[in-house]
Motif scaffolding. Structure first.
Motif, PDB file in Angstrom:
ATOM      1  N   VAL A   1      -2.208  -9.397   9.037  1.00 59.47           N
ATOM      2  CA  VAL A   1      -1.633  -9.995   7.834  1.00 59.47           C
ATOM      3  C   VAL A   1      -0.130  -9.729   7.756  1.00 59.47           C
ATOM      4  O   VAL A   1       0.649 -10.610   7.374  1.00 59.47           O
ATOM      5  CB  VAL A   1      -2.355  -9.482   6.574  1.00 59.47           C
ATOM      6  CG1 VAL A   1      -1.706 -10.034   5.316  1.00 59.47           C
ATOM      7  CG2 VAL A   1      -3.827  -9.883   6.602  1.00 59.47           C
ATOM      8  N   LEU A   2       0.292  -8.535   8.119  1.00 59.74           N
ATOM      9  CA  LEU A   2       1.723  -8.237   8.101  1.00 59.74           C
ATOM     10  C   LEU A   2       2.484  -9.101   9.102  1.00 59.74           C
ATOM     11  O   LEU A   2       3.623  -9.505   8.856  1.00 59.74           O
ATOM     12  CB  LEU A   2       1.958  -6.756   8.399  1.00 59.74           C
ATOM     13  CG  LEU A   2       1.583  -5.783   7.283  1.00 59.74           C
ATOM     14  CD1 LEU A   2       1.573  -4.350   7.802  1.00 59.74           C
ATOM     15  CD2 LEU A   2       2.532  -5.911   6.092  1.00 59.74           C
ATOM     16  N   ARG A   3       1.843  -9.397  10.222  1.00 56.83           N
ATOM     17  CA  ARG A   3       2.492 -10.224  11.238  1.00 56.83           C
ATOM     18  C   ARG A   3       2.455 -11.701  10.860  1.00 56.83           C
ATOM     19  O   ARG A   3       3.482 -12.390  10.876  1.00 56.83           O
ATOM     20  CB  ARG A   3       1.791 -10.009  12.589  1.00 56.83           C
ATOM     21  CG  ARG A   3       2.309 -10.877  13.727  1.00 56.83           C
ATOM     22  CD  ARG A   3       3.713 -10.516  14.126  1.00 56.83           C
ATOM     23  NE  ARG A   3       4.118 -11.262  15.316  1.00 56.83           N
ATOM     24  CZ  ARG A   3       5.332 -11.209  15.842  1.00 56.83           C
ATOM     25  NH1 ARG A   3       6.258 -10.440  15.296  1.00 56.83           N
ATOM     26  NH2 ARG A   3       5.629 -11.907  16.920  1.00 56.83           N
ATOM     27  N   GLU A   4       1.269 -12.211  10.522  1.00 49.66           N
ATOM     28  CA  GLU A   4       1.098 -13.644  10.312  1.00 49.66           C
ATOM     29  C   GLU A   4       1.481 -14.092   8.905  1.00 49.66           C
ATOM     30  O   GLU A   4       1.982 -15.191   8.722  1.00 49.66           O
ATOM     31  CB  GLU A   4      -0.357 -14.047  10.600  1.00 49.66           C
ATOM     32  CG  GLU A   4      -0.777 -13.841  12.042  1.00 49.66           C
ATOM     33  CD  GLU A   4      -0.013 -14.740  13.001  1.00 49.66           C
ATOM     34  OE1 GLU A   4       0.439 -15.822  12.575  1.00 49.66           O
ATOM     35  OE2 GLU A   4       0.141 -14.363  14.170  1.00 49.66           O
ATOM     36  N   GLN A   5       1.221 -13.260   7.901  1.00 53.17           N
ATOM     37  CA  GLN A   5       1.544 -13.638   6.528  1.00 53.17           C
ATOM     38  C   GLN A   5       2.965 -13.224   6.159  1.00 53.17           C
ATOM     39  O   GLN A   5       3.757 -14.028   5.688  1.00 53.17           O
ATOM     40  CB  GLN A   5       0.545 -13.000   5.559  1.00 53.17           C
ATOM     41  CG  GLN A   5       0.929 -13.101   4.089  1.00 53.17           C
ATOM     42  CD  GLN A   5       0.979 -14.538   3.606  1.00 53.17           C
ATOM     43  OE1 GLN A   5       0.255 -15.387   4.119  1.00 53.17           O
ATOM     44  NE2 GLN A   5       1.821 -14.813   2.631  1.00 53.17           N
TER      45      GLN A   5
END
Length: 210
Positions: A149-153
């Motif tokens: 989530v930190l990478r993609e969002q």
């Protein structure tokens, strides 16, 4: 055309007393931050509360912030810590259904409202896939889900994610790889293939690579 100010510039102006600068930061980050909490916790009511708490902590801590630090990294450090605290307090609670109502802002993983040119079949597919995709994400181990989530969002680079979660960069990349593999397997178990997500794959779900 006037250059759009960076997050760091806006927060610096807020430190100098410009409340409007903080309003611009809020508008810029409120929706993605809310979606971050939904994807991490699967609970929309709690996501709303924690998004508000994150911005309150930004306000309270703004005087001590230094401009050499990236605002977005600070924002998601606070958000991640709140997620950890929430999970520790109530690990098994799921206050709301995984099924989101069509048209709700910040719907996880799949846009709730299809584009104007989308066929009825596409709209039905989106409604069908949305809860499956969210459930697949929640099935990941927490350490893989947060990296994903930190990478993609949030769009954070691996190095910043590594600093944020307290792991080395290679470990973070490994968690990301396993998260992608886990998502692909979980979705396949539900009968979802890469072709089901075409021609507009849901943001953050890349079934074709690991």
């Amino acid at each position: 055309m006037e250059r759009e100010k960076t997050d760091e510039e806006l927060l610096g102006e807020f430190q100098q007393g410009d409340a409007g600068a903080f309003e611009r930061l809020l508008r810029r980050h409120r929706s993605p931050l809310y979606t971050f909490f939904v994807r991490m916790l699967g609970d929309r009511a709690r996501a709303e509360d924690l998004a508000q708490e994150t911005f309150l902590r930004i306000v309270k801590g703004s005087a001590a912030w230094e401009q050499r630090a990236r605002f977005q990294t600070w924002l998601y450090t606070i958000a991640r810590n709140l997620c950890v605290d929430a999970a520790r307090r109530d690990r098994f609670r799921r206050a709301e259904s995984l099924d989101a109502q069509d048209g709700e802002e910040g719907s996880p993983l799949v846009d709730a409202v299809p584009s104007d040119g989308a066929s009825p079949d596409r709209a039905a597919d989106s409604a069908r896939l949305r809860p499956l995709l969210q459930r697949a994400l929640l099935s990941l181990p927490a350490e893989q889900r947060e990296v994903f989530v930190l990478r993609e969002q949030a769009g954070l680079p691996f190095k910043e994610i590594a600093d944020l979660v307290g792991a080395n960069e290679n470990t973070v990349k490994s968690r990301m790889r396993y998260a992608l593999l886990g998502l692909r397997k979980a979705l396949a178990d539900e009968g979802v293939t890469a072709e089901d997500a075409e021609p507009e794959p849901p943001p953050g779900v890349r079934l074709g690579r690991a």
